[in-house]
Write an enzyme that holds these catalytic residues in place. Structure first.
Site, PDB file in Angstrom:
ATOM      1  N   LYS A 199     -19.509  -9.634  -8.115  1.00 14.35           N
ATOM      2  CA  LYS A 199     -19.862  -9.802  -9.305  1.00 14.35           C
ATOM      3  C   LYS A 199     -21.050  -8.997  -9.945  1.00 14.35           C
ATOM      4  O   LYS A 199     -21.932  -9.045  -9.254  1.00 14.35           O
ATOM      5  CB  LYS A 199     -20.196 -11.202  -9.788  1.00 14.35           C
ATOM      6  CG  LYS A 199     -18.832 -12.357  -9.281  1.00 14.35           C
ATOM      7  CD  LYS A 199     -17.806 -12.379 -10.140  1.00 14.35           C
ATOM      8  CE  LYS A 199     -16.955 -13.273  -9.575  1.00 14.35           C
ATOM      9  NZ  LYS A 199     -15.681 -13.407 -10.580  1.00 14.35           N
ATOM     10  N   ASP A 247     -16.315  -6.758 -10.627  1.00 14.02           N
ATOM     11  CA  ASP A 247     -15.927  -7.910 -11.869  1.00 14.02           C
ATOM     12  C   ASP A 247     -16.990  -8.001 -12.776  1.00 14.02           C
ATOM     13  O   ASP A 247     -17.944  -8.497 -12.525  1.00 14.02           O
ATOM     14  CB  ASP A 247     -15.491  -9.230 -11.074  1.00 14.02           C
ATOM     15  CG  ASP A 247     -14.786 -10.252 -11.952  1.00 14.02           C
ATOM     16  OD1 ASP A 247     -14.648  -9.692 -13.372  1.00 14.02           O
ATOM     17  OD2 ASP A 247     -14.528 -11.095 -11.671  1.00 14.02           O
ATOM     18  N   ASN A 253     -16.777  -9.986 -15.529  1.00 16.57           N
ATOM     19  CA  ASN A 253     -16.253 -11.219 -16.027  1.00 16.57           C
ATOM     20  C   ASN A 253     -16.625 -11.177 -17.766  1.00 16.57           C
ATOM     21  O   ASN A 253     -17.202 -11.832 -18.247  1.00 16.57           O
ATOM     22  CB  ASN A 253     -17.115 -12.199 -15.523  1.00 16.57           C
ATOM     23  CG  ASN A 253     -16.989 -12.685 -14.172  1.00 16.57           C
ATOM     24  OD1 ASN A 253     -17.384 -12.350 -13.324  1.00 16.57           O
ATOM     25  ND2 ASN A 253     -15.742 -13.365 -14.213  1.00 16.57           N
ATOM     26  N   GLU A 301     -12.966  -4.709 -12.832  1.00 14.79           N
ATOM     27  CA  GLU A 301     -12.018  -6.014 -13.470  1.00 14.79           C
ATOM     28  C   GLU A 301     -12.975  -6.567 -14.432  1.00 14.79           C
ATOM     29  O   GLU A 301     -14.121  -6.632 -14.781  1.00 14.79           O
ATOM     30  CB  GLU A 301     -12.298  -7.017 -12.445  1.00 14.79           C
ATOM     31  CG  GLU A 301     -11.169  -8.248 -12.859  1.00 14.79           C
ATOM     32  CD  GLU A 301     -11.272  -9.273 -11.575  1.00 14.79           C
ATOM     33  OE1 GLU A 301     -11.063 -10.521 -11.749  1.00 14.79           O
ATOM     34  OE2 GLU A 301     -11.197  -8.976 -10.278  1.00 14.79           O
ATOM     35  N   GLU A 333      -6.348 -12.263 -15.313  1.00 16.76           N
ATOM     36  CA  GLU A 333      -6.650 -13.724 -14.733  1.00 16.76           C
ATOM     37  C   GLU A 333      -6.803 -14.792 -16.109  1.00 16.76           C
ATOM     38  O   GLU A 333      -6.871 -16.004 -15.648  1.00 16.76           O
ATOM     39  CB  GLU A 333      -7.763 -13.838 -13.856  1.00 16.76           C
ATOM     40  CG  GLU A 333      -9.075 -13.656 -14.725  1.00 16.76           C
ATOM     41  CD  GLU A 333     -10.315 -13.863 -13.835  1.00 16.76           C
ATOM     42  OE1 GLU A 333     -11.213 -14.845 -13.868  1.00 16.76           O
ATOM     43  OE2 GLU A 333     -10.377 -13.117 -12.715  1.00 16.76           O
ATOM     44  N   ASP A 375      -3.095 -15.274 -13.048  1.00 13.93           N
ATOM     45  CA  ASP A 375      -3.616 -16.695 -12.352  1.00 13.93           C
ATOM     46  C   ASP A 375      -2.216 -17.618 -12.590  1.00 13.93           C
ATOM     47  O   ASP A 375      -1.831 -17.639 -13.637  1.00 13.93           O
ATOM     48  CB  ASP A 375      -4.857 -17.210 -13.282  1.00 13.93           C
ATOM     49  CG  ASP A 375      -5.283 -18.624 -12.965  1.00 13.93           C
ATOM     50  OD1 ASP A 375      -4.386 -19.412 -13.259  1.00 13.93           O
ATOM     51  OD2 ASP A 375      -6.322 -18.724 -12.585  1.00 13.93           O
ATOM     52  N   HIS A 410      -4.930 -14.506  -8.966  1.00 16.94           N
ATOM     53  CA  HIS A 410      -6.404 -15.227  -9.139  1.00 16.94           C
ATOM     54  C   HIS A 410      -6.290 -16.558  -8.482  1.00 16.94           C
ATOM     55  O   HIS A 410      -5.397 -17.501  -9.192  1.00 16.94           O
ATOM     56  CB  HIS A 410      -6.746 -15.268 -10.646  1.00 16.94           C
ATOM     57  CG  HIS A 410      -8.208 -15.850 -10.879  1.00 16.94           C
ATOM     58  ND1 HIS A 410      -8.114 -16.990 -11.820  1.00 16.94           N
ATOM     59  CD2 HIS A 410      -9.375 -15.334 -10.465  1.00 16.94           C
ATOM     60  CE1 HIS A 410      -9.350 -17.246 -11.592  1.00 16.94           C
ATOM     61  NE2 HIS A 410     -10.170 -16.224 -11.183  1.00 16.94           N
ATOM     62  N   GLU A 421      -6.379 -12.711  -3.644  1.00 10.85           N
ATOM     63  CA  GLU A 421      -7.837 -12.896  -3.687  1.00 10.85           C
ATOM     64  C   GLU A 421      -7.721 -14.281  -2.841  1.00 10.85           C
ATOM     65  O   GLU A 421      -7.036 -15.179  -3.299  1.00 10.85           O
ATOM     66  CB  GLU A 421      -8.114 -13.188  -5.126  1.00 10.85           C
ATOM     67  CG  GLU A 421      -9.435 -13.782  -5.371  1.00 10.85           C
ATOM     68  CD  GLU A 421      -9.815 -14.053  -6.939  1.00 10.85           C
ATOM     69  OE1 GLU A 421     -10.918 -13.392  -7.263  1.00 10.85           O
ATOM     70  OE2 GLU A 421      -9.102 -14.651  -7.260  1.00 10.85           O
TER      71      GLU A 421
END
Length: 358
Positions: free
Chosen positions: A165, A194, A196, A220, A246, A269, A296, A316
């Protein structure tokens, strides 16, 4: 011969403690889970997990699953037909948010039961065959030293990739974290990052250009999950592949993202995409457009779905829910192994469930 019929449901809420998983958009400190069991009239039981992210949504989601279960009690255990029935019933409300999570929880439990009725696994029921899927682990928004140490742990366990992250106050800090991980794990390990959803499209284009020479496998969700145009702008301007998916609700979101050119890779996801039924439809879209597909969370079920997905990419892996799962997914030499799985591979550690129930 008709399928067995649905006799009823058991729905339980648990809160599973975990090490804080920090992101640029906040920290996850526990796993609030709804555990669903569907009972067929032949004695078969199917299982599923729903992750509500926030404890405030835990009991409402559990109640919603129980309420929806009452609507289909007595019907044949037919997951696709029931998914389409729910889609019609909730057309005006929409199948996203808590409704989407509840419908997916029921769908996953029904598919698990169907596989067990036929004494097989989900991947075999879908016509696929077990195959090794490369798995990656993840570290949080933990700073330079801790991110590198966390990545090194996953590397020593044999994982093929590491996702970190990022989204620090400036790109220099993002680069320092990425380079510290590369130094810790070597050149052979895939590194994904990622954001987010923490950037605007313009800021993402400006920032991500500095990452293009770092050999990353993907970047991501740099911008808001449903900003398909924004993601498409970033994907056009940045050489590193962009990964999204996701947070998409159902295959229709995925179709819109594909039409917009929102990302190079996609990672549904299984809960938000609509359970096993939604995943199979999303996987077909990915195959039709030659898009590599990852997952995800939901490692036990997702590993099987990846085996049945023609454009499967990376799995993942997360161990967040292992305390309540009787036999968590095994990863050997960096590859997910679903050999010998029954149903979705999910059954309960009842002692842990009782201890963590709320």
């Amino acid at each position: 011969m008709s399928n067995p019929r649905i006799r009823g449901f058991q729905v339980r809420a648990v809160r599973v403690p975990m090490e804080p998983h920090r992101t640029a958009s906040g920290a996850v400190t526990e796993s609030p889970l709804v555990l669903t069991d569907v009972f067929a009239d032949d004695g078969t039981v199917g299982h599923s997990i729903v992750f509500t992210y926030n404890a405030a949504a835990l009991k409402p989601t559990a109640e919603l699953i129980a309420n929806l279960g009452e609507l289909i009690a007595g019907q044949e255990l037919a997951p696709v037909a029931i998914a389409d029935q729910f889609a019609t019933r909730f057309r005006l409300l929409g199948i996203q948010g808590l409704v989407g999570m509840a419908v997916a929880g029921i769908d996953m439990a029904l598919w698990d039961a169907m596989a067990r009725i036929h004494d097989t696994s989900i991947v075999r029921l879908l016509g696929g065959i077990e195959k090794p899927i490369p798995a990656y682990g993840a570290v949080g928004y933990d700073g330079v030293a801790d991110s590198a140490r966390g990545a090194e742990v996953w590397a020593k366990l044999g994982f093929r990739g590491i996702k970190v992250k990022i989204g620090y106050p400036n790109v220099a800090e993002d680069l320092e974290v990425v380079r510290s991980i590369r130094k810790a794990v070597g050149d052979e390990m895939a590194i994904m990052v990622d954001y987010n959803q923490s950037l605007t499209p313009a800021a993402a284009v400006e920032r991500l250009r500095f990452l293009d020479d770092e050999g990353l496998t993907w970047i991501e969700e740099p911008v808001r999950a449903h900003d398909y145009r924004g993601h498409a702008e970033v994907a056009r301007e940045i050489r590193t592949p962009i990964q999204c998916g996701e947070n998409w609700w159902g295959p229709h979101d995925m179709r819109e993202a594909i039409e917009a050119g929102a990302s190079d890779y996609m990672m549904p996801d299984v809960m938000k995409i609509g359970g096993v039924t939604g995943w199979t439809r999303a996987s077909a879209l990915a195959q039709a457009h030659a898009i590599p597909i990852s997952n995800h969370l939901w490692p036990e079920l997702s590993a099987q779905l990846m085996c049945a997905s023609p454009t499967a990419h990376y799995l993942e892996y997360a161990n967040w829910w292992n305390p309540v799962v009787k036999d968590p997914l095994v990863v050997e030499k960096g590859m997910a192994n679903v050999e010998g799985a029954s149903g979705s591979g999910v059954e309960w550690n009842e002692a842990a469930v009782a201890r963590l129930a709320c």
